[in-house]
Enzyme design. Sequence first.
Site, PDB file in Angstrom:
ATOM      1  N   GLY A 166      15.137  -4.299   5.470  1.00 20.69           N
ATOM      2  CA  GLY A 166      15.988  -5.022   4.536  1.00 20.69           C
ATOM      3  C   GLY A 166      17.313  -5.390   5.164  1.00 20.69           C
ATOM      4  CG  ASP A 219      -2.353   0.426   0.819  1.00 23.55           C
ATOM      5  OD1 ASP A 219      -2.474   1.305  -0.057  1.00 23.55           O
ATOM      6  OD2 ASP A 219      -3.321  -0.089   1.402  1.00 23.55           O
ATOM      7  CD  GLU A 257       9.047   1.058  10.172  1.00 26.15           C
ATOM      8  OE1 GLU A 257       9.909   0.298   9.682  1.00 26.15           O
ATOM      9  OE2 GLU A 257       8.590   2.060   9.595  1.00 26.15           O
TER      10      GLU A 257
END
Length: 280
Positions: A169, A144, A192
Site C-alpha cells: 500500500g 485468499d 509480495e
Amino acid sequence: MMDELRRIIEESFATRDRLDGPARQRAEEAVQAVFTELETGRLRVAEKMPDGSWCTHAWVKEAILLAFRLWPAQDIPGAPGGRVWHDRIPLRFNGWSGEDFARARLRMVPGAIVRRGAYLGPDVVLMPSFVNVGAHVGAGTMVDTWATIGSCAQIGRNCHISGGAGIGGVLEPLQAAPVIIEDDVFVGARSEVAEGMIVERGAVIAMGVFLSASTRIIDRETGEIFTGRVPAGAVVVPGNLPGRPLPDGSPGPSLACAVIVKRVDERTRAKTSPNELLRP
C-alpha cells in the site's frame, strides 16, 4: 461534483493544521463524500488512461489522510473474544446484514477485514484477509487466506491473490503511485508486490516472487530486462543473478531477481483461472 470535491480537499489539506469552525465542517463533509465515492467505485485513487498509462489522483490520497486528522478515534466492535479495536477509520461493513451482502454479491468468510474507503466489486470473495483503506478490488476477484491488499492498491477484475500474498500500500508520498494489478492476474502464494509495481493484464506471478520498483525482471528467451512492471501475459518465477566477485576475488553474494519463463498458454490459464463455483 468531483471538481468541487477536489477543490475543497486540496484547500483543506493545505490548511489542515488550522481547520476549525465552518472550514472544518466543510472538510469533514468532503472527506465523507470522497469515502462514499470510493466505496461505490465511482472514484479511484488511480485510473487507467485511454493511452494505457495509469494516473494517480493525489487529491484522493489527501482526502484519506485528512480522515486521520478529522475523524476521532473510536471503538470498533467485532474483535476476537468480544473485545474491540480502536482506530480512526471504521470498518466498511459494520451493520450489514446477509441481505446487504446478497444484494452486493459479496462473499466474506469470517476473519476478513475491510476498512472504509475500500471498493469491492460484485462476485468478489474474501477469505480471512485484510483490505486496507482506499483499495479497489475488481469484480470476480478472490483474495485468499491471509492475503493483504494495502492502502490504495488497485486490483483488477477476475484476479486471484493467493494465500499469504502481500500487495503493498501507499499513502505517502502523495505523488507515489500505488501497486496496480490489472485484470485476470494470478499472484501466487507468499509473493509480495510493492513500491508502485504494475502487473499487466493476464500475467501470472508464481509462488514466492518478490517484486519492487528496483527488481530486475528478466525475460529468459529474449534477455530483455524490465523494472517497475510485469508485461502482460508473462509467467514470472523467482530467480537469482550472479554476484560480482569480492575484492579478494572470491565469489560475491548473488542478487534476487525475477524471471519471465514463458507467456501464458492454455495449460497455465487452466491452472490459474477463477473457479466460478466459489463465487457468490
